[in-house]
Every structure is written in structure tokens, then in C-alpha cells.
Design a protein around this motif. Structure first.
Motif, PDB file in Angstrom:
ATOM      1  N   LYS A  36       0.813  -1.224   0.000  1.00  0.00           N
ATOM      2  CA  LYS A  36       0.000   0.000   0.000  1.00  0.00           C
ATOM      3  C   LYS A  36       0.845   1.272   0.000  1.00  0.00           C
ATOM      4  O   LYS A  36       0.319   2.358  -0.278  1.00  0.00           O
ATOM      5  N   VAL A  37       2.115   1.158   0.333  1.00  0.00           N
ATOM      6  CA  VAL A  37       3.001   2.323   0.396  1.00  0.00           C
ATOM      7  C   VAL A  37       4.250   2.037  -0.436  1.00  0.00           C
ATOM      8  O   VAL A  37       4.886   0.990  -0.282  1.00  0.00           O
ATOM      9  N   TRP A  38       4.593   2.977  -1.321  1.00  0.00           N
ATOM     10  CA  TRP A  38       5.789   2.851  -2.155  1.00  0.00           C
ATOM     11  C   TRP A  38       6.611   4.130  -2.067  1.00  0.00           C
ATOM     12  O   TRP A  38       6.058   5.239  -2.115  1.00  0.00           O
ATOM     13  N   SER A  39       7.943   3.978  -1.945  1.00  0.00           N
ATOM     14  CA  SER A  39       8.848   5.127  -1.884  1.00  0.00           C
ATOM     15  C   SER A  39       9.958   4.989  -2.908  1.00  0.00           C
ATOM     16  O   SER A  39      10.456   3.883  -3.158  1.00  0.00           O
ATOM     17  N   PHE A  40      10.355   6.134  -3.491  1.00  0.00           N
ATOM     18  CA  PHE A  40      11.448   6.202  -4.465  1.00  0.00           C
ATOM     19  C   PHE A  40      12.281   7.443  -4.157  1.00  0.00           C
ATOM     20  O   PHE A  40      11.748   8.465  -3.705  1.00  0.00           O
ATOM     21  N   THR A  41      13.572   7.371  -4.419  1.00  0.00           N
ATOM     22  CA  THR A  41      14.455   8.516  -4.249  1.00  0.00           C
ATOM     23  C   THR A  41      14.935   8.985  -5.614  1.00  0.00           C
ATOM     24  O   THR A  41      15.457   8.192  -6.410  1.00  0.00           O
ATOM     25  N   VAL A  42      14.746  10.267  -5.898  1.00  0.00           N
ATOM     26  CA  VAL A  42      15.135  10.847  -7.179  1.00  0.00           C
ATOM     27  C   VAL A  42      16.653  11.011  -7.223  1.00  0.00           C
ATOM     28  O   VAL A  42      17.277  11.460  -6.260  1.00  0.00           O
TER      29      VAL A  42
ATOM     30  N   LYS B 163      -1.480  14.505   1.760  1.00  0.00           N
ATOM     31  CA  LYS B 163      -1.250  13.381   2.675  1.00  0.00           C
ATOM     32  C   LYS B 163      -0.982  12.089   1.909  1.00  0.00           C
ATOM     33  O   LYS B 163      -0.268  11.207   2.396  1.00  0.00           O
ATOM     34  N   ALA B 164      -1.567  11.986   0.724  1.00  0.00           N
ATOM     35  CA  ALA B 164      -1.448  10.750  -0.060  1.00  0.00           C
ATOM     36  C   ALA B 164      -0.103  10.645  -0.777  1.00  0.00           C
ATOM     37  O   ALA B 164       0.408   9.537  -0.984  1.00  0.00           O
ATOM     38  N   ILE B 165       0.469  11.777  -1.192  1.00  0.00           N
ATOM     39  CA  ILE B 165       1.796  11.799  -1.809  1.00  0.00           C
ATOM     40  C   ILE B 165       2.642  12.807  -1.054  1.00  0.00           C
ATOM     41  O   ILE B 165       2.285  13.985  -0.959  1.00  0.00           O
ATOM     42  N   THR B 166       3.753  12.350  -0.496  1.00  0.00           N
ATOM     43  CA  THR B 166       4.594  13.214   0.330  1.00  0.00           C
ATOM     44  C   THR B 166       6.017  13.251  -0.188  1.00  0.00           C
ATOM     45  O   THR B 166       6.496  12.301  -0.817  1.00  0.00           O
ATOM     46  N   CYS B 167       6.684  14.366   0.065  1.00  0.00           N
ATOM     47  CA  CYS B 167       8.099  14.534  -0.292  1.00  0.00           C
ATOM     48  C   CYS B 167       8.925  14.764   0.958  1.00  0.00           C
ATOM     49  O   CYS B 167       8.542  15.548   1.841  1.00  0.00           O
ATOM     50  N   ASP B 168      10.040  14.086   1.023  1.00  0.00           N
ATOM     51  CA  ASP B 168      11.020  14.277   2.097  1.00  0.00           C
ATOM     52  C   ASP B 168      12.379  14.373   1.431  1.00  0.00           C
ATOM     53  O   ASP B 168      13.000  13.351   1.111  1.00  0.00           O
ATOM     54  N   GLY B 169      12.810  15.607   1.157  1.00  0.00           N
ATOM     55  CA  GLY B 169      14.020  15.786   0.373  1.00  0.00           C
ATOM     56  C   GLY B 169      13.798  15.254  -1.032  1.00  0.00           C
ATOM     57  O   GLY B 169      12.852  15.655  -1.713  1.00  0.00           O
ATOM     58  N   ASN B 170      14.643  14.328  -1.486  1.00  0.00           N
ATOM     59  CA  ASN B 170      14.512  13.744  -2.815  1.00  0.00           C
ATOM     60  C   ASN B 170      13.652  12.485  -2.825  1.00  0.00           C
ATOM     61  O   ASN B 170      13.517  11.840  -3.871  1.00  0.00           O
TER      62      ASN B 170
END
Length: 580
Positions: A112-118, A186-193
Motif C-alpha cells: 500500500k506504500v511505495w517510496s522512491f528517491t530521485v 497526505k497521499a503523496i509526500t516529499c522528504d528531500g529527494n
């Protein structure tokens, strides 16, 4: 002789993405550069000409939804978090690799949660850095369903945003109006890259969706002009637009000086061999093939997305045949009745029974052009089954169809307008359908469109009674076939019918879609989707015509001619070059 490359599917080919399974399509013979007998070369330079008949209706990344265009732009001007590599090996070509992201993503909470770093150092064509916020803004545009129309709408169903009780759409309506912005934030968040997506249900194959479509692409807010952005290209790939894009004529791509191939994989994703690529739009298929067969001038450095017309088959011999390829495509062609105009199920059933799919195939060129279809789902998709509603004779049965019309109590002949994209061949195919339909008691008007097509058939107020469509899975699962085409909730709005061209609306079907979307195993998902297809057949929500075969010819100075699963079996611009 031409090279025959059969596109096959491993029934349960696993891709290790959070434990998810994905099916793969590919070829069983030719390797890269061998298809069509063309030369191989790693040399750069020259101009590649891409010949296309019908206008490209969207170059806006969030609106692109034609398989040919998805890959063409992926290889040239638009990069994604992850993408598919160049390969004719299905296990390779359908396995996402890192592109603008540092890896293929991290999943938590059961998918349900996916994260990627640019990645650091990736830039837009003006030299500014691509940021996490650019990816977030790009995704936000999908929710502006009154402006950003025609593209894939999976996010509307998956992103963890409440649904508006009145409209059935998400409570967030995109960046232009901004209602529900806090819900989107809330559904899409950014933390730095690092960008993180929160979904309301498992999406174990989310990296496949990113790689296969452009809906998650970054978009710079200061470059967004809403609907006016439809023919604008702001590049982050190896090419950029030279001048303006003309819908009816095309455009030229030239090298992007702010692209750094060190942030890319120039061997396996974007070789960027030609110095320029000219998209030449508007010539008829016949004109294109007159040039390609003659193989003079610019045609020597040309590829095309147009299939060889049946009347030209006898010219594909000798040295010309050495430049030809024949391959089964991932696409099924079908027709849909317009439920607004044809609400009586007996009338729709009569249309189905009267449809002479074999005549359509024969008029289109026979077995080099098409193979029979018994579902809108391609046989290459995991869990495929023949739909029992379409097990009757391919030739149709006008007498039985006329009886159904009589039982419906409608005035005969029953008038219908058939809308389809017009070409010389398609006009013959449409006439073949008309003959049997009229013999069954219909009165058919043929409405062939030339300058534009999808923009017309997506309009809720269209006059069409029967509408042609073509579809291939967005990735090899039926979850990307029947739900996006027939789930009325994300498709039907006041401004557009989306991909649900016939305005089909069924609570029973939608319930099965929800069951499939929330399934915890591939087996359960497949079972629900098979039942959903049966429901569509019972309602005559569609009538399958055939599976398209891709029979192509390219110029003699084209190098590395390759078609891959990643390119939907069209020419793969990531590999192709030209002899200077």
C-alpha cells in the motif's frame, strides 16, 4: 523471406516486486538487430524519419495513452522513476529498471506504500534540477479530470483519497481548482529527494505501472498551461522539441544539451543514436509504403507504425522482404455499442450475433493482418480465457440476429451509425460489417473519421451507436484491460467518457473490479477478472473483432531495427539508428 517473430507469454512468469507476479510477453526467435535483416551499428548521427498516418492526439505525458507513443516518448523526451529496458527477451524487457530514481522502489504496508528517491544531477531541458515536487505535481494533474483528459486514470482508484459521494470521483480535483488539496498532500509526500505514495489498497506491481505509463512522470508547475499543454514538450530526456509540435504534421526532435547520459543507461534504455528524429504525420498508409518499397530518399532512413496494407503483400518479396517483419501484437480490436443509444439488451445481442468478424479480417488482409479473437483480453495476458458470449461462428448469423430484433419489437430496419478511424483498408472492413448488419435488419451508416478520433468518441454527446476501439494491456494483467475500459466510476464524467466509449455502467461489473483490485493473491485477482469478462459478454458491453498482427517494413539504412515488448511491438526508438 520476412522474419516471423511470435509474441508468446510465460503463463506465470514472476517478477520480484514485493512478492507480486507479472506476466511477460516476448519473442521466441530473433535477437536485437536481426529482425527484418537490417544492419547493426552503434554509430551516432543522421536523421531518423518516423512515418505516421493519424494525428498524435496527446504529447502531454499525463495524457499519452497509445502504446506506440508511450514508448516513443519514453525513449526520447520523457524519463520516469523506473522504465523498461531495450530487449527482445521478455524476462528482461518487462522487468523495470531504475531511471530517474536510484532504484526500483521500496514497498511497505503490504504493497500500500511505495517510496522512491530521485537521482542527483537529473535535469530539465533548461538545466534546472528535477525535484520530488515535480513528480508530486505531475501525479496531481491526473485528478483534473475536466482538463487532463484521455490518459490513464488508475490513480483515481488507487491513491488514498476519499471519494466524493455525489460524483463518485476522488475528493481532490487536481491542481487547477485545488479542492481537497490537503487530502492529496497526505497521499503523496516529499522528504528531500524521496517521494512516497500512499494507496488505499495493495498495488504490488506499481513499478510496472510506472514503467508502462507516463501518469507518474514529473511535470514542472511553472510549465503547466492545462489543456494548452497538450502539444507542449518540456524534456528531461536525450532529445528536445525543435520548434512547435503540429498535431497534423508532426515535429522534429533534436539533441538536448542539458541531458547527461551518466544519469541514464545509454546502452540498455536510451542509445539516442540519431542526431534528430522527424515525426512525419499525415501521409496515408499507402503513400508511406509506396516510399518504403521504393526505398529512395528519406524513406531509406524511415520506420513506420503503419502496418503493410493487404494490397501490398505481393510486393513484399526478394530484397524488400528482407526488410519486413511479421509479429503478433498485444492488441485486440473490438467494437462497443453505445449504451445511451442502444439500451435494449436484445438489440445489442442482435448486433453481436450479426457481426461478421471473419469478413472484417478478410477485408483487412487475412492472417497476415489479424487473428480471430474471443475476448477483449489478449491471449498473452495471464488468466486469459475465451469469453463464452463470443463462441459463435466468426461469420455471424444474420437470420438469428433478425429474429432477436423482431423479438425486441423495434422498428426495422433499425438505424445505427458506426464510427471508426478511416483508412482505405478500414473503409473496406467497415463495409464488410455493414453488409451482414444490414442483412440482419439494421440500417448502417458508416462514419469514418480521419483528422481526429479519440477526442470524438470520448465525448458524451457523440452521435455514434457503434464504436471501434483497440486495446492492449498496460502491463500483462487483465486488471489493465477490462477495468480501465469499462469501470464507469473513473471513466464517465460530464466532459468525457474516458476509455468507456460505449458509456457502459454496471454495478455488478464494478463490484467484480473491486474484488479483483483488493485481492491478496494473483489467483484470486484472476478469478474475479475472468468473471468480470463473462459479465461484460452477457451485457454485450463489447464485441471482439480480432487480434492485430504487426507486419512492418523499414528503410534499408535503418540500423538495429528492433521491436520489443517494451515498445508494444512497435519500432523501439531506444535501439534504432541510421546509417549517415
Amino acid at each position: 523471406m520476412f522474419t516471423y517473430r511470435k509474441r508468446v507469454l510465460a503463463a506465470t512468469a514472476a517478477i520480484a516486486l514485493a512478492g507480486g507476479l507479472a506476466a511477460c510477453g516476448g519473442s521466441d526467435s530473433s535477437s536485437e538487430g536481426e529482425a527484418g535483416g537490417g544492419p547493426t551499428s552503434s554509430a551516432t548521427g543522421g536523421t531518423l524519419n518516423y512515418l505516421i498516418f493519424a494525428p498524435i492526439e496527446h504529447v502531454d505525458p499525463q495524457r499519452i495513452y497509445v502504446g506506440r507513443d508511450i514508448t516513443n516518448f519514453s525513449r526520447t523526451v520523457y524519463r520516469q522513476l523506473v522504465t523498461f529496458p531495450i530487449s527482445t527477451d521478455p524476462k528482461v524487457s518487462n522487468t523495470p529498471v531504475a531511471d530517474l530514481a536510484t532504484d526500483t522502489g521500496t514497498s511497505t504496508d503490504g504493497g500500500k506504500v511505495w517510496s522512491f528517491t530521485v537521482k542527483d544531477g537529473v535535469k530539465w531541458e533548461d538545466g534546472k534540477a528535477i525535484t520530488c515536487e515535480d513528480f508530486k505535481y505531475g501525479a496531481s494533474r491526473v485528478f483534473a479530470t475536466d482538463v487532463i483528459t484521455g490518459g490513464p486514470n488508475y490513480l483515481l482508484s488507487y491513491l488514498d483519497i476519499p471519494t466524493d459521494d455525489k460524483t463518485g470521483l476522488p475528493a481532490y480535483d487536481g491542481p487547477y481548482k485545488g479542492d481537497g488539496q490537503d487530502l492529496f498532500d497526505k497521499a503523496i509526500t516529499c522528504d528531500g529527494n524521496t517521494i512516497t505514495y500512499h494507496f488505499n489498497k495493495p498495488w504490488p506491481d506499481f513499478p510496472l505501472a510506472i514503467a508502462a505509463l507516463h501518469m507518474m512522470d514529473p511535470y514542472r508547475q511553472d510549465k503547466d498551461n492545462g489543456d494548452k499543454s497538450n502539444f507542449q514538450i518540456f524534456s528531461n530526456g536525450p532529445y528536445k522539441l525543435d520548434g512547435a509540435w503540429s498535431k497534423n504534421k508532426g515535429a522534429t526532435l533534436v539533441r538536448n544539451e542539458n541531458y547527461d547520459d551518466k544519469t541514464d543507461d545509454p546502452e540498455n534504455i536510451r542509445r539516442a543514436l540519431p542526431d534528430s528524429i522527424v515525426f512525419n504525420i499525415g501521409q496515408t498508409t499507402e503513400t508511406i509504403y509506396d516510399q518504403l518499397i521504393a526505398d529512395t530518399g528519406d524513406a531509406q532512413t524511415a520506420v513506420t507504425s503503419q502496418r503493410i496494407p493487404a494490397p501490398y503483400y505481393n510486393q513484399i518479396e526478394g530484397a524488400v522482404a528482407d526488410r519486413a517483419t511479421l509479429e503478433a501484437s498485444p492488441y485486440v480490436d473490438y467494437i462497443v455499442p453505445n449504451f445511451r443509444n442502444m439500451p435494449d439488451p436484445k438489440v445489442r445481442d442482435a448486433l453481436k450475433v450479426a457481426t461478421n468478424a471473419q469478413a472484417w479480417i478478410d477485408a483487412g488482409g487475412g492472417e497476415k493482418a489479424f487473428a480471430p479473437a474471443e475476448s477483449i483480453v489478449n491471449p498473452a495476458v495471464v488468466g486469459y480465457q475465451d469469453n463464452p458470449a463470443f463462441s459463435g461462428p466468426q461469420e455471424g448469423d444474420p437470420a438469428a440476429a433478425k429474429k432477436l430484433l423482431e423479438e425486441a419489437g423495434v422498428t426495422m430496419p433499425y438505424p445505427i451509425t458506426f464510427t471508426y478511424p478511416s483508412t482505405e483498408t478500414a473503409d473496406k472492413q467497415a463495409a464488410a460489417l455493414k453488409e451482414t448488419w444490414d442483412a440482419a435488419g439494421f440500417d448502417t451508416t458508416l462514419d469514418g473519421l480521419g483528422d481526429t478520433y479519440y477526442d470524438v468518441i470520448q465525448k458524451p454527446d457523440k452521435d455514434s451507436d457503434v464504436i471501434w476501439g483497440g486495446w492492449g494491456s498496460d502491463w500483462p494483467s487483465a486488471i489493465t484491460v477490462t477495468p480501465p475500459l469499462f469501470d464507469s466510476r473513473p471513466n464517465l464524467t460530464s466532459n468525457s467518457d474516458g476509455q468507456d466509449y460505449g458509456a457502459y455502467k454496471s454495478d455488478a461489473f464494478n463490484k467484480l473490479v473491486d474484488q479483483a483490485a483488493n485481492a491478496s493473491t494473483l489467483e484470486d485477482q484472476t478469478a474475479a477478472l475472468q468473471q468480470a469478462d463473462i459479465q461484460l459478454g452477457q451485457d454485450v458491453a463489447y464485441i471482439p473483432l480480432e487480434i492485430a498482427q504487426f507486419y512492418f517494413l523499414h528503410g534499408s539504412k535503418v540500423t538495429n531495427f528492433t521491436t520489443t515488448p517494451a515498445s508494444s511491438s512497435f519500432p523501439d526508438l531506444g535501439a534504432i539508428g541510421v546509417e549517415s
